[in-house]
Design a protein around this motif. Structure first.
Motif, PDB file in Angstrom:
ATOM      1  N   UNK A 156      22.149 -38.776   2.147  1.00  0.00           N
ATOM      2  CA  UNK A 156      22.591 -38.712   3.547  1.00  0.00           C
ATOM      3  C   UNK A 156      24.084 -38.405   3.646  1.00  0.00           C
ATOM      4  N   UNK A 157      24.883 -39.104   2.862  1.00  0.00           N
ATOM      5  CA  UNK A 157      26.336 -38.944   2.981  1.00  0.00           C
ATOM      6  C   UNK A 157      26.874 -37.797   2.118  1.00  0.00           C
ATOM      7  N   UNK A 158      26.023 -37.250   1.258  1.00  0.00           N
ATOM      8  CA  UNK A 158      26.366 -36.070   0.467  1.00  0.00           C
ATOM      9  C   UNK A 158      27.699 -36.260  -0.271  1.00  0.00           C
ATOM     10  N   UNK A 191      17.238 -46.942  -1.824  1.00  0.00           N
ATOM     11  CA  UNK A 191      18.367 -47.015  -0.883  1.00  0.00           C
ATOM     12  C   UNK A 191      19.584 -46.306  -1.450  1.00  0.00           C
ATOM     13  N   UNK A 192      19.822 -46.486  -2.732  1.00  0.00           N
ATOM     14  CA  UNK A 192      20.949 -45.827  -3.401  1.00  0.00           C
ATOM     15  C   UNK A 192      20.808 -44.297  -3.329  1.00  0.00           C
ATOM     16  N   UNK A 206      23.233 -40.223  -7.603  1.00  0.00           N
ATOM     17  CA  UNK A 206      22.085 -41.074  -7.354  1.00  0.00           C
ATOM     18  C   UNK A 206      21.394 -41.495  -8.628  1.00  0.00           C
ATOM     19  N   UNK A 207      20.442 -42.409  -8.506  1.00  0.00           N
ATOM     20  CA  UNK A 207      19.723 -42.883  -9.698  1.00  0.00           C
ATOM     21  C   UNK A 207      18.896 -41.796 -10.362  1.00  0.00           C
ATOM     22  N   UNK A 208      18.466 -40.785  -9.601  1.00  0.00           N
ATOM     23  CA  UNK A 208      17.686 -39.696 -10.210  1.00  0.00           C
ATOM     24  C   UNK A 208      18.538 -38.959 -11.238  1.00  0.00           C
TER      25      UNK A 208
END
Length: 282
Positions: free
Chosen positions: A58-60, A51-52, A68-70
């Motif tokens: 999505x919101x860029x 989700x994170x 993000x977690x990546x």
């Protein structure tokens, strides 16, 4: 001549044995439930990360606002030694503070219970001390103990202390009157009553306080590193903040969360080993 009374053999039937009492749950029966709970926890964490990452996509968001977690895991795996060394420092400070907080918390909780004449004076003082923000206490510990390991450990102790005081006192205060009367009837000494009844009954409550305090102790160590740290995950977060390096910052957050979760589950496992009867309650 009298005759012996006739016994109605039809009325005398063998008593059929009832169902055997259910055996108490064994470790083998509990393992599948623990395994299922572990799978659910992993699924929940993976879902949270998904989700994170999806929200960032999505919101860029700009890189200086949110990553993000990546990106966080890429930073973590790029510099594993850097995060491992600082995580070890924070872990040592947190464990030292937790050990001190546990010892003092259980001692003060027992003092509140057994020394009832001190309770009206000691209890409000402890509450007043606990209401002081620990960030405000950190500079004081630095003045007393310097900029090294000790000041961070004492900040962790100050944060981990109060939950154990309250849970120890509540656990001792909830011992049933029947057990206290039984100890009195058998003329048990105060020491034997305390060791054989009071603290045995209070152990579940004490372990509940320990599970709360272990995470707070790690957070307390980070607070100390914020104020005066040259290493540790708190220092990593401050350094990443000054450089607007969000991947490093979120990588440190993930490591902190992993440490807190691991320590929580270790305390939970110890409580299940020492208190097997608590595992059988529905």
């Amino acid at each position: 001549m009298t005759t012996a009374p006739r016994i109605d053999t039809d009325a005398v039937r063998p008593v059929e044995p009832g169902p055997a009492p259910a055996a108490p749950p064994t470790a083998s029966r509990l393992k599948p439930e623990s395994f299922t709970a572990g799978i659910k926890a992993v699924v929940g964490l993976v879902g949270l990360f998904a989700i994170w990452e999806l929200a960032v996509f999505i919101f860029d968001f700009p890189k200086y606002l949110l990553v993000g977690p990546i990106s966080a895991f890429e930073e973590l795996f790029t510099n594993p030694g850097y995060f491992a060394v600082n995580a070890l420092t924070t872990l040592q400070e947190g464990l030292a503070g937790f050990a001190l907080g546990t010892a003092l918390g259980v001692l003060c909780g027992a003092l509140l219970y057994y020394a009832s004449f001190l309770r009206p004076f000691l209890y409000p003082a402890l509450i007043a001390i606990d209401t002081i923000p620990k960030v405000a206490l950190a500079p004081l510990f630095i003045v007393w103990f310097g900029f090294g390991f000790e000041s961070k450990a004492f900040v962790a102790m100050a944060i981990a202390f109060f939950p154990l005081v309250i849970n120890t006192f509540d656990g001792l205060n909830s011992v049933p009157h029947e057990l206290q009367d039984l100890a009195r009837i058998n003329r048990a000494s105060k020491l034997k009553k305390m060791m054989k009844i009071d603290f045995i009954y209070a152990l579940p409550s004490i372990f509940t306080g320990a599970k709360i305090s272990i995470s707070l102790a790690v957070g307390g160590a980070v607070v100390g590193e914020f104020i005066a740290g040259s290493k540790g995950l708190g220092y990593v977060i401050l350094l990443a903040n000054s450089q607007v390096d969000l991947p490093s910052m979120f990588a440190a957050f993930i490591v902190l969360a992993a440490i807190a979760l691991l320590l929580f589950f270790i305390i939970d496992l110890i409580s299940k080993k020492l208190l097997p009867w608590k595992n059988y309650t529905k």
